[in-house]
Design an enzyme around this catalytic site. Structure first.
Site, PDB file in Angstrom:
ATOM      1  N   ALA A  10       2.338   2.065  -9.371  1.00 30.01           N
ATOM      2  CA  ALA A  10       3.428   2.975  -8.997  1.00 30.01           C
ATOM      3  C   ALA A  10       4.796   2.413  -9.354  1.00 30.01           C
ATOM      4  CB  ALA A  10       3.371   3.288  -7.504  1.00 30.01           C
TER       5      ALA A  10
ATOM      6  N   GLU B  31      -2.421 -11.543  -3.383  1.00 35.33           N
ATOM      7  CA  GLU B  31      -1.505 -11.205  -4.468  1.00 35.33           C
ATOM      8  C   GLU B  31      -0.359 -12.203  -4.541  1.00 35.33           C
ATOM      9  OE1 GLU B  31      -0.269  -7.133  -4.083  1.00 35.33           O
ATOM     10  OE2 GLU B  31      -2.260  -6.350  -4.538  1.00 35.33           O
TER      11      GLU B  31
ATOM     12  N   ASP C 243      -6.213  -2.627  -8.903  1.00 33.37           N
ATOM     13  CA  ASP C 243      -4.757  -2.725  -8.943  1.00 33.37           C
ATOM     14  C   ASP C 243      -4.232  -3.377  -7.671  1.00 33.37           C
ATOM     15  OD1 ASP C 243      -2.216  -2.182 -10.264  1.00 33.37           O
ATOM     16  OD2 ASP C 243      -1.863  -0.720  -8.671  1.00 33.37           O
TER      17      ASP C 243
ATOM     18  N   ARG D  72      -4.008  -0.729  -1.117  1.00 36.35           N
ATOM     19  CA  ARG D  72      -3.741  -2.046  -0.556  1.00 36.35           C
ATOM     20  C   ARG D  72      -4.992  -2.911  -0.647  1.00 36.35           C
ATOM     21  NH1 ARG D  72       0.902  -1.098  -0.838  1.00 36.35           N
ATOM     22  NH2 ARG D  72       2.547  -1.351   0.719  1.00 36.35           N
TER      23      ARG D  72
ATOM     24  N   HIS E 107      -1.049  -4.825  -9.360  1.00 37.70           N
ATOM     25  CA  HIS E 107      -0.443  -3.955  -8.347  1.00 37.70           C
ATOM     26  C   HIS E 107       0.798  -3.275  -8.937  1.00 37.70           C
ATOM     27  CE1 HIS E 107      -0.486  -3.330  -3.728  1.00 37.70           C
ATOM     28  NE2 HIS E 107      -0.167  -2.225  -4.383  1.00 37.70           N
TER      29      HIS E 107
END
Length: 318
Positions: free
Chosen positions: A282, A260, A255, A231, A279
């Site tokens: 995943a 954001e 990332d 985060r 980001h």
């Protein structure tokens, strides 16, 4: 907390028919409804006992029967800030669903930084044969901040790369397979001082907000790299920029970002010692599928009157 006949279970953000059937099968007797956004069916929201998705403050006001909220995300900082911190409903998360790809992404960024992969990318664009001496991960020390699912999976992968692994966690006494040494939170600077790579996999909580600032970068080797994975907001962006431009550290793989999407005019885009990804570490089909698995398992537990898994400690933030 058992499923009652006819109770409403409202699920958002689950478009696939096979997944919907799995959810229905896990709660026989319940009225399971699917929507794109929770607010589009205020009539169902008012009666919903279980909600899967991301209810906002207005949704929580409407949801007068709500007992349990399941977040499709592993990190629940946004859900808690959206009103669930003070709501009596139980909150569960999808923590663990993205551990494997996040650990893979950390290694990708570490390898890119250590081997200066952007230099190869520039040479390819310019059709230049640019050979140079680069690093290797073997024998280097990896410091992992946060030994949860992602951190422990990364530790195992780093061991396979013949790295030494140290980690930091709130409970230093808990087992940590694949980690050579575990530090308590008070020993953060000791971990930073010996690490060639620092990877942040901790959740964003009041305890971790702004955890890495000027003093922490000063404790790091000037040859070290830092990777922000879980985060944004755990690393102080202004302090990171000063460390990168002032030669305090060698580089960063980002990332997760403090803001954001990363603003178009952010200086991080253009720094030669930074690799930016959106980001995205995943964002895999398997991550989504594991999140559904967690929710379905919990519905089945509730149907049988068993305790739910992945319950969030709201005061701790995870």
């Amino acid at each position: 907390m058992r499923v009652s006949d006819g109770e409403v279970i409202l699920v958002s953000g689950l478009p696939g028919a096979p997944d919907r059937e799995r959810v229905r099968a896990a709660a026989p007797g319940a009225q399971v409804e699917f929507v794109d956004r929770l607010g589009e069916r205020p009539d169902l929201l008012a009666r919903a006992v279980v909600v899967a998705g991301s209810p906002g403050p207005e949704d929580l006001v409407r949801a007068g029967a709500l007992e349990w909220v399941h977040s499709w995300a592993a990190g629940v900082d946004a859900a808690l800030e959206g009103g669930l911190a003070d709501h009596p409903a139980v909150l569960t998360s999808s923590v663990g669903n993205g551990a494997v790809p996040l650990a893979e992404h950390a290694l990708l960024l570490m390898l890119m930084l250590d081997r200066d992969a952007p230099r190869w990318a520039r040479a390819q664009r310019e059709h230049r044969w640019d050979r140079f001496t680069h690093g290797e991960l073997k024998g280097r020390t990896l410091g992992i901040i946060g030994l949860g699912n992602s951190g422990l999976d990364l530790a195992a992968k780093a061991q396979a790369f013949h790295m030494r692994v140290v980690g930091l966690r709130r409970r230093a006494d808990l087992p940590a397979p694949g980690v050579d040494r575990v530090y308590a939170a008070r020993d953060l600077h000791a971990l930073l001082a010996e690490s060639d790579f620092v990877v942040v996999t901790a959740p964003f909580t009041p305890a971790t907000a702004g955890l890495i600032g000027d003093a922490e970068f000063a404790a790091m080797k000037d040859t070290a790299h830092i990777v922000s994975l879980s985060r944004g907001g755990i690393i102080d962006d202004d302090a990171l920029l000063r460390a990168l431009t002032g030669g305090r550290i060698a580089g960063a793989g980002l990332d997760a970002h403090g803001v954001e999407p990363l603003p178009h005019d952010s200086p991080f885009w253009d720094l030669p010692n930074v690799v930016v990804t959106p980001h995205n570490g995943a964002t895999t089909e398997a991550t989504r599928r594991r999140g559904v698995d967690i929710f379905v398992d919990n519905l089945e537990r509730r149907t049988r009157g068993l305790a739910l898994s992945n319950i969030v400690n709201k005061s701790a933030g995870y």
